[in-house]
Design a protein around this motif. Structure first.
Motif, PDB file in Angstrom:
ATOM      1  N   VAL A   1      39.552  77.935  13.379  1.00  0.00           N
ATOM      2  CA  VAL A   1      38.873  79.143  12.906  1.00  0.00           C
ATOM      3  C   VAL A   1      39.316  80.336  13.748  1.00  0.00           C
ATOM      4  CG1 VAL A   1      36.862  78.793  14.416  1.00  0.00           C
ATOM      5  CG2 VAL A   1      36.608  80.137  12.339  1.00  0.00           C
ATOM      6  N   PRO A   2      39.535  81.501  13.129  1.00  0.00           N
ATOM      7  CA  PRO A   2      39.836  82.700  13.920  1.00  0.00           C
ATOM      8  C   PRO A   2      38.665  82.994  14.856  1.00  0.00           C
ATOM      9  CG  PRO A   2      40.255  83.095  11.588  1.00  0.00           C
ATOM     10  CD  PRO A   2      39.541  81.784  11.681  1.00  0.00           C
ATOM     11  N   PHE A   3      38.956  83.399  16.091  1.00  0.00           N
ATOM     12  CA  PHE A   3      37.862  83.650  17.017  1.00  0.00           C
ATOM     13  C   PHE A   3      38.247  84.719  18.033  1.00  0.00           C
ATOM     14  CE2 PHE A   3      40.424  80.543  19.279  1.00  0.00           C
ATOM     15  CZ  PHE A   3      40.328  80.916  20.608  1.00  0.00           C
ATOM     16  N   GLN A   4      37.206  85.262  18.650  1.00  0.00           N
ATOM     17  CA  GLN A   4      37.365  86.224  19.731  1.00  0.00           C
ATOM     18  C   GLN A   4      36.340  85.897  20.818  1.00  0.00           C
ATOM     19  OE1 GLN A   4      39.592  88.580  20.238  1.00  0.00           O
ATOM     20  NE2 GLN A   4      40.634  88.341  18.264  1.00  0.00           N
ATOM     21  N   ILE A   5      36.749  86.004  22.059  1.00  0.00           N
ATOM     22  CA  ILE A   5      35.836  85.863  23.188  1.00  0.00           C
ATOM     23  C   ILE A   5      35.662  87.252  23.797  1.00  0.00           C
ATOM     24  CG2 ILE A   5      35.371  84.753  25.387  1.00  0.00           C
ATOM     25  CD1 ILE A   5      35.519  82.785  23.067  1.00  0.00           C
ATOM     26  N   LEU A   6      34.464  87.794  23.732  1.00  0.00           N
ATOM     27  CA  LEU A   6      34.175  89.097  24.325  1.00  0.00           C
ATOM     28  C   LEU A   6      33.714  88.890  25.762  1.00  0.00           C
ATOM     29  CD1 LEU A   6      32.074  90.679  21.417  1.00  0.00           C
ATOM     30  CD2 LEU A   6      34.560  90.557  21.661  1.00  0.00           C
ATOM     31  N   GLU A   7      34.058  89.797  26.616  1.00  0.00           N
ATOM     32  CA  GLU A   7      33.640  89.713  28.018  1.00  0.00           C
ATOM     33  C   GLU A   7      32.872  90.972  28.397  1.00  0.00           C
ATOM     34  OE1 GLU A   7      36.803  88.799  30.675  1.00  0.00           O
ATOM     35  OE2 GLU A   7      37.527  87.087  29.512  1.00  0.00           O
ATOM     36  N   LYS A   8      31.646  90.775  28.839  1.00  0.00           N
ATOM     37  CA  LYS A   8      30.828  91.900  29.275  1.00  0.00           C
ATOM     38  C   LYS A   8      29.834  91.397  30.312  1.00  0.00           C
ATOM     39  CE  LYS A   8      28.833  96.146  27.602  1.00  0.00           C
ATOM     40  NZ  LYS A   8      28.674  97.003  26.423  1.00  0.00           N
ATOM     41  N   ASP A   9      29.827  92.017  31.461  1.00  0.00           N
ATOM     42  CA  ASP A   9      28.995  91.541  32.563  1.00  0.00           C
ATOM     43  C   ASP A   9      27.560  92.035  32.411  1.00  0.00           C
ATOM     44  OD1 ASP A   9      27.962  90.536  34.854  1.00  0.00           O
ATOM     45  OD2 ASP A   9      29.169  91.735  36.233  1.00  0.00           O
TER      46      ASP A   9
ATOM     47  N   VAL B   1      21.199  92.482  34.122  1.00  0.00           N
ATOM     48  CA  VAL B   1      19.903  91.810  34.019  1.00  0.00           C
ATOM     49  C   VAL B   1      19.342  91.505  35.405  1.00  0.00           C
ATOM     50  CG1 VAL B   1      18.776  89.679  33.296  1.00  0.00           C
ATOM     51  CG2 VAL B   1      20.326  90.856  31.730  1.00  0.00           C
ATOM     52  N   LYS B   2      20.182  90.991  36.289  1.00  0.00           N
ATOM     53  CA  LYS B   2      19.729  90.653  37.634  1.00  0.00           C
ATOM     54  C   LYS B   2      19.281  91.894  38.408  1.00  0.00           C
ATOM     55  CE  LYS B   2      19.941  86.231  37.865  1.00  0.00           C
ATOM     56  NZ  LYS B   2      18.675  85.484  38.056  1.00  0.00           N
ATOM     57  N   GLU B   3      19.908  93.009  38.117  1.00  0.00           N
ATOM     58  CA  GLU B   3      19.548  94.262  38.800  1.00  0.00           C
ATOM     59  C   GLU B   3      18.213  94.794  38.290  1.00  0.00           C
ATOM     60  OE1 GLU B   3      21.106  98.892  38.933  1.00  0.00           O
ATOM     61  OE2 GLU B   3      22.533  97.300  38.460  1.00  0.00           O
ATOM     62  N   LYS B   4      17.960  94.638  36.992  1.00  0.00           N
ATOM     63  CA  LYS B   4      16.781  95.247  36.375  1.00  0.00           C
ATOM     64  C   LYS B   4      15.531  94.369  36.444  1.00  0.00           C
ATOM     65  CE  LYS B   4      18.992  98.928  34.753  1.00  0.00           C
ATOM     66  NZ  LYS B   4      18.693 100.305  35.245  1.00  0.00           N
ATOM     67  N   ILE B   5      15.702  93.045  36.392  1.00  0.00           N
ATOM     68  CA  ILE B   5      14.560  92.132  36.294  1.00  0.00           C
ATOM     69  C   ILE B   5      14.216  91.564  37.666  1.00  0.00           C
ATOM     70  CG2 ILE B   5      13.655  90.052  35.222  1.00  0.00           C
ATOM     71  CD1 ILE B   5      14.130  92.301  33.253  1.00  0.00           C
ATOM     72  N   PRO B   6      12.958  91.688  38.118  1.00  0.00           N
ATOM     73  CA  PRO B   6      12.556  91.134  39.422  1.00  0.00           C
ATOM     74  C   PRO B   6      12.767  89.623  39.479  1.00  0.00           C
ATOM     75  CG  PRO B   6      10.864  92.599  38.555  1.00  0.00           C
ATOM     76  CD  PRO B   6      11.845  92.381  37.446  1.00  0.00           C
TER      77      PRO B   6
ATOM     78  N   LEU C   1      30.201  85.798  23.267  1.00  0.00           N
ATOM     79  CA  LEU C   1      30.091  86.822  24.313  1.00  0.00           C
ATOM     80  C   LEU C   1      29.959  86.129  25.661  1.00  0.00           C
ATOM     81  CD1 LEU C   1      29.757  89.699  25.348  1.00  0.00           C
ATOM     82  CD2 LEU C   1      27.314  89.554  24.767  1.00  0.00           C
ATOM     83  N   ASP C   2      30.979  86.269  26.485  1.00  0.00           N
ATOM     84  CA  ASP C   2      30.948  85.760  27.854  1.00  0.00           C
ATOM     85  C   ASP C   2      30.256  86.816  28.716  1.00  0.00           C
ATOM     86  OD1 ASP C   2      31.382  84.929  30.427  1.00  0.00           O
ATOM     87  OD2 ASP C   2      33.552  84.692  30.243  1.00  0.00           O
ATOM     88  N   GLN C   3      29.016  86.512  29.102  1.00  0.00           N
ATOM     89  CA  GLN C   3      28.208  87.487  29.837  1.00  0.00           C
ATOM     90  C   GLN C   3      28.364  87.373  31.353  1.00  0.00           C
ATOM     91  OE1 GLN C   3      24.720  86.242  27.096  1.00  0.00           O
ATOM     92  NE2 GLN C   3      24.218  88.340  27.693  1.00  0.00           N
ATOM     93  N   LYS C   4      29.388  86.613  31.761  1.00  0.00           N
ATOM     94  CA  LYS C   4      29.746  86.474  33.176  1.00  0.00           C
ATOM     95  C   LYS C   4      28.636  85.815  34.006  1.00  0.00           C
ATOM     96  CE  LYS C   4      33.779  87.935  32.451  1.00  0.00           C
ATOM     97  NZ  LYS C   4      34.866  86.921  32.461  1.00  0.00           N
TER      98      LYS C   4
END
Length: 307
Positions: free
Chosen positions: A96-104, A109-114, A75-78
């Motif tokens: 090996v078969p693989f997938q890269i997921l992309e989700k920001d 996290v930066k918005e929610k956590i002080p 999971l590429d969390q940007k």
């Protein structure tokens, strides 16, 4: 001399590799982690543990008596600076078969956590939700995570010290909604062994602090405590992990886990033999008995009444 050193290093690596494969194989069998026909989604973070997990599962797949499929997922969390090409290049190289997921999730996290607070808790929850959803989408029957024995023990102490709860990371877990099964094939493996294995295999490690989050100081404190115990008493962490596998509910205090309320005497069966059950009896109910007991024991007693 160089040839001798190289042969010694190779021998040590072979022993390490066999030990890790044996431990992973034992965990899989003990907890029935992988069954015939399973599609196992191997979650890769780019850290030493998940690389080692994938490597060992690929080797076991070739010799296993059952057929199961592996698909690697990252999971590429940007996170800023995340080297996007590293994992795809490595996964193509091992075939090996693989997938890269992309989700920001990084922005969330930066918005929610002080600022200055650790982001690991929220980050892991968002990551878990994305991976659970994708496992359903591709029909994966098991989700493999790279937590090892030390992670499990550390988590138990974290929950004890900061959550007043006796729990850890189980080697096998069904999600709360029942829709996914999580497995931890490295449950019997030591972190130090995994670190040595990763170094020897020269995995392209991606650092886990790209998000800029502070280290989880509570976990680091626990890790330091356990390291100190291990130095003073080698094998202690292994003993603690063994205790996690050997729970005695009647010797704890969880009323939901054991029925203390309805405990009652039952003397109908054959009685067990008690140690030192035949004791001598002295009658202290009258003065003669007291004086007799004093003489027999040869003890000088002080009469407290006459003090």
């Amino acid at each position: 001399m160089q040839d001798v050193a190289e042969r010694k290093d190779k021998l040590e690596f072979n022993k390490l590799q066999k030990r890790l494969r044996r431990q992973v194989g034992s965990a899989i069998v003990d907890f029935n982690m992988i069954e015939a026909g399973d599609k196992v989604m191997v979650c890769l973070s780019g850290g030493k543990d998940s690389y080692a997990m994938l490597d060992i599962l690929l080797s076991l797949q070739k010799t296993a008596p059952i057929h199961f499929d592996l698909v690697a997922v990252n999971l590429d969390q940007k996170q800023p600076g995340f080297p996007e090409q590293v994992l795809p290049e490595y996964l193509r190289s091992v075939g090996v078969p693989f997938q890269i997921l992309e989700k920001d999730t990084y922005s969330v996290v930066k918005e929610k956590i002080p600022e200055g607070k650790t982001t690991c808790g929220l980050c892991s929850r968002l990551r878990r939700g994305t991976l659970y959803s994708y496992a359903e989408k591709i029909g994966a029957t098991k989700i493999a995570l790279g937590h090892h024995r030390d992670d499990i023990v550390e988590t138990m102490f974290l929950n004890m010290f900061h959550g007043a709860k006796l729990s850890a990371m189980p080697p096998k877990l069904r999600s709360s909604d029942g829709r996914n099964i999580v497995i931890r094939p490295l449950a019997y493996c030591k972190e130090s062994d995994l670190a040595a294995f990763a170094e020897a295999k020269a995995f392209p490690i991606i650092p886990c602090n790209l998000c800029g989050s502070q280290e989880n100081l509570q976990r680091q404190n626990i890790k330091h405590m356990l390291n100190e115990w291990e130095r003073a008493h080698p094998g202690r962490v292994e003993q603690i992990f063994g205790a996690i596998q050997n729970i005695a509910p009647s010797q704890l205090a969880d009323r939901d886990l054991f029925n203390f309320t309805d405990l009652a005497i039952d003397r109908s069966g054959e009685r067990a033999e008690y140690a030192f059950e035949d004791a001598s009896i002295t009658d202290w109910s009258d003065g003669d008995g007291v004086e007799s007991a004093k003489r027999e024991r040869g003890v000088q007693y002080i009469d407290a009444v006459n003090l």
